[in-house]
Design a protein around this motif. Structure first.
Motif, mmCIF file in Angstrom:
data_model
loop_
_atom_site.group_PDB
_atom_site.id
_atom_site.type_symbol
_atom_site.label_atom_id
_atom_site.label_comp_id
_atom_site.label_asym_id
_atom_site.label_seq_id
_atom_site.Cartn_x
_atom_site.Cartn_y
_atom_site.Cartn_z
ATOM 1 N N ALA A 51 6.729 -8.729 8.811
ATOM 2 C CA ALA A 51 6.610 -9.067 7.442
ATOM 3 C C ALA A 51 5.068 -8.941 8.025
ATOM 4 O O ALA A 51 4.560 -8.827 6.268
ATOM 5 N N GLY A 54 0.149 -5.860 8.653
ATOM 6 C CA GLY A 54 -0.473 -6.025 7.987
ATOM 7 C C GLY A 54 -1.897 -7.464 8.511
ATOM 8 O O GLY A 54 -3.200 -6.981 8.596
ATOM 9 N N GLN A 55 -1.002 -8.145 7.928
ATOM 10 C CA GLN A 55 -2.367 -9.958 8.384
ATOM 11 C C GLN A 55 -2.606 -10.420 9.323
ATOM 12 O O GLN A 55 -3.422 -10.561 9.998
ATOM 13 N N ARG A 79 10.031 0.758 5.544
ATOM 14 C CA ARG A 79 9.835 -0.668 5.847
ATOM 15 C C ARG A 79 10.045 -1.687 4.874
ATOM 16 O O ARG A 79 9.858 -1.030 3.604
ATOM 17 N N PHE A 80 11.199 -2.980 5.387
ATOM 18 C CA PHE A 80 11.211 -3.833 4.862
ATOM 19 C C PHE A 80 10.753 -4.585 4.869
ATOM 20 O O PHE A 80 9.853 -4.969 5.527
ATOM 21 N N GLU A 81 9.551 -5.531 4.060
ATOM 22 C CA GLU A 81 9.226 -6.907 3.826
ATOM 23 C C GLU A 81 9.655 -8.108 2.741
ATOM 24 O O GLU A 81 9.380 -7.912 1.465
ATOM 25 N N ASP A 82 10.532 -9.342 3.012
ATOM 26 C CA ASP A 82 11.336 -10.643 1.783
ATOM 27 C C ASP A 82 11.172 -11.492 2.772
ATOM 28 O O ASP A 82 11.335 -12.383 2.712
ATOM 29 N N ALA A 83 9.665 -11.445 2.854
ATOM 30 C CA ALA A 83 9.081 -12.651 4.354
ATOM 31 C C ALA A 83 9.890 -12.755 5.141
ATOM 32 O O ALA A 83 10.132 -11.691 5.787
ATOM 33 N N ALA A 132 3.426 -15.673 1.854
ATOM 34 C CA ALA A 132 4.978 -15.982 0.772
ATOM 35 C C ALA A 132 4.835 -16.985 0.332
ATOM 36 O O ALA A 132 6.171 -16.809 -0.674
ATOM 37 N N GLN B 55 -2.570 -8.093 2.816
ATOM 38 C CA GLN B 55 -4.402 -7.715 3.865
ATOM 39 C C GLN B 55 -5.234 -8.077 2.346
ATOM 40 O O GLN B 55 -6.343 -8.386 2.757
ATOM 41 N N THR B 60 2.680 -11.654 -0.625
ATOM 42 C CA THR B 60 3.069 -11.139 -0.235
ATOM 43 C C THR B 60 4.814 -11.663 -0.747
ATOM 44 O O THR B 60 4.471 -12.669 -1.555
ATOM 45 N N HIS B 61 6.159 -11.658 0.042
ATOM 46 C CA HIS B 61 7.079 -11.546 -1.013
ATOM 47 C C HIS B 61 6.541 -11.634 -2.463
ATOM 48 O O HIS B 61 7.549 -12.278 -3.115
ATOM 49 N N ARG B 79 11.507 -5.429 -1.379
ATOM 50 C CA ARG B 79 9.868 -4.797 -1.623
ATOM 51 C C ARG B 79 9.855 -3.997 0.029
ATOM 52 O O ARG B 79 10.281 -4.268 0.430
ATOM 53 N N GLU B 81 7.042 -0.921 2.384
ATOM 54 C CA GLU B 81 5.897 -0.706 2.450
ATOM 55 C C GLU B 81 5.913 0.310 3.053
ATOM 56 O O GLU B 81 6.579 0.259 4.736
#
Lengths: 388, 388
Positions: A51, A54-55, A79-83, A132, B55, B60-61, B79, B81
């Motif tokens: 998640a 990057g941050q 890669r997935f990002e959904d919080a 998020a 970033q 996000t989310h 999402r 990335e």
């Protein structure tokens, strides 16, 4: 109906780790390989979740990097990002792909480092987590996630009379379950008095209503129904539903009903051909005690408004009629964001194999995982069953 | 064979925008709805790409948030990335899902804000971009992306004698193509002398060998082969291949051969039942001029070592035998990271409909998009054809 099978599972302990994202993830993935009896040559795709790399540490584009670390560079990787629902989203996409014949045997997993000890202090981690929430409508107000779930829970208390003491029982139960889980971040008991005496974070939540920031990784090997019989201990995935709700919070039709969880569980139950009554236990997303109460109703374990009293009455304890979070949940097992969804699948797999010792749910043949992201705007529900 | 069809396409101009991520993405998505003649009720899933919102602006989310903005909250949303290949990865997953019957009609798209004007200076944006390189083995050395592609290109120059002047011809061609594209970040011509006189960024790249940081969004509507005939102007997706290569750079078998592009294009050609000779034009990932030369060989447009001379001889110009980047490419059209992959699909769609005016490739019936992430560790190749 079997959509896919989990044939290997691995995870690190959750807690504070000095290791890099690569080291953590590789530990979980290689454990999953070993558990399944597979090697890199058996894997034909990689569904990965992280998640906030990057941050937290300027680390993105992790799918091919981690694929390299675990010997599968070359295969399609994403890669997935959904919080907080990040790796359940990866799992859903992987199950769909295997079910559809797009891939045969895939590696699914997630990793996160988010303890204040691993570089960013508690305040900075709270700010990062808040990414998020809605950038324009929520972040400028100072709302962070304890506040988001506090608002949802306050509404539930207003409508149904849910009490702080009932919420405290959720924390106490999950702490107790965590003492039976050697991979849990917290391994000690708590009392209702201790929870109610802990400092306020966001009314009605006290410190002990909140899950910790954790570091950790989890991974599973998912293969097709046809191939599963060639493995030692397959556990079937019979339903995976995902739904989104309106974002931000202010647009939601009700604050306490977590509509996406209702929609997603309806889909998952339909795929599996079951109802909530057929589910023996659930791992739900208890980022805060109130979130477990809301989830326990949304998945149909309890009638609306009954989640709080049920927790206080012990119905969701290991020996209750509706066990929830035998692993200790996010509250005690810990919450390394991008790893949490997959870790729930690890717990379902091991419970349904009868492999978890003191926290074993007797005669469990069907389990459910509920993983949400953000203000529950994303929810993924997975149903797994002992292979028939 | 048709795997899916693109039935609607939309994008913002690329460049400097004052708008939020939501506003930019909604502009592109609503254009795509209009182009397809659909509304939110026709969409049953959302495959979304954004690389760096966490970033750049703590956002996000984004999948459920943007789903809400474009009227499709409720449907499964995720999402992706994968660095600069972010929205091509979303597109690949969407095509697979539609091809497999998991969804009927989906919204695919990406958005990014990364001009220094939108909040982070050039130095900070360069640091953020560098998050897609290896955190342990590359970032501590000070290597940033101009340097990554400079190393790859230097090796190509060493092995094949590719020259800086040949690289400059890539920039000049793409700038010329960009003058025909009203949505391009740069709309002016450049000369070989101007490129060669611009300041060194990372040897052999000068400022004019580098694409800009851009803001922008792109979106397409993808539907099944069966449903496509009910739309006005479907364009077929006949192949989508994705592959990963070893990360970091130092592990790659060759620095200049971009193995993932070779593996991914082989898969895409096989699915489409064609060879490189059947492709009329390509949009390739020219983040730097050298990257276009490497890509032009990896996709089979030119023999290894012939990419540089071919660019200098005009073979990849609009009127050449192997047109590359008619849109102006990343170099002139611009490069809003998470939108770039989908924007290439927008260009393929509009070219194959014969709708792009002065930059139209005559009699084009087959186009290819090549979108890479990081040091080319992720590459996605899409083949589209006029509907048969």
């Amino acid at each position: 109906m079997t959509r896919a099978s989990v044939v290997g599972a691995g995870m690190t302990a959750f807690g504070v780790h000095e290791s890099t994202l690569s080291e953590l993830f590789a530990t979980a993935a290689l454990d999953a390989y070993d558990d399944a009896g597979v090697g890199p040559a058996d894997i034909d795709a990689f569904y990965f979740g992280n998640a906030m790399g990057g941050q937290t540490e300027n680390d993105t584009h992790l799918a091919p990097k981690l694929a390299t670390e675990v010997g599968i560079a070359g295969v399609p990787a994403q890669r997935f990002e959904d919080a907080c629902a990040t790796s359940a989203s990866a799992f859903k996409n992987a199950v769909q792909a295997v079910d559809a014949g797009i891939h045969d045997t895939v590696l699914v997993g997630g990793v996160e480092r988010c303890t204040p000890e691993t570089g960013n202090g508690t305040g900075e981690m709270t700010r990062i987590f808040a990414s998020a929430s809605h950038r324009q409508y929520e972040q400028p107000t100072g709302l962070t996630f304890p506040g988001v779930f506090a608002l949802m829970t306050k509404r539930h208390m207003h409508v149904y009379g849910t009490t702080e003491e009932q919420l405290a029982h959720v924390a106490v139960k999950n702490h107790r379950n965590g003492t039976y889980n050697p991979r849990a971040h917290f391994g000690r008991e708590a009392t209702v008095e201790e929870v109610l005496d802990s400092p306020i974070v966001a009314d009605p939540f006290r410190l002990m209503d909140c899950c910790p920031f954790s570091d950790g990784a989890a991974a599973v090997i998912v293969t097709s129904d046809d191939l599963a019989d060639s493995y030692d201990a397959p556990v079937d995935v019979t339903g995976v539903g995902q739904a989104t709700d309106l974002v931000p919070l202010g647009l939601k039709s009700t604050l306490y009903a977590t509509q996406a969880a209702r929609d997603a569980s309806a889909k998952a139950y339909e795929q599996a051909g079951i109802t909530a009554n057929d589910v023996d236990f659930a791992e739900v997303h208890d980022c805060f005690t109130g979130a477990e109460v809301l989830a326990s109703e949304a998945i149909g374990f309890f009638e609306d408004g009954e989640g709080g009293p049920a927790a206080a009455a012990g119905r969701s304890a290991l020996d209750g009629d509706r066990p929830i979070n035998p692993s200790g949940g996010l509250k005690a097992k810990g919450h390394p964001i991008g790893a949490t969804g997959t870790a729930q699948i690890v717990e379902l797999t091991e419970q349904l194999r009868g492999d978890v010792g003191e926290r074993q749910i007797d005669d469990a043949t069907c389990g459910l995982a509920h993983n949400l992201g953000g203000d529950a705007g994303t929810t993924v529900i997975s149903v797994m069953e002992v292979r028939g």
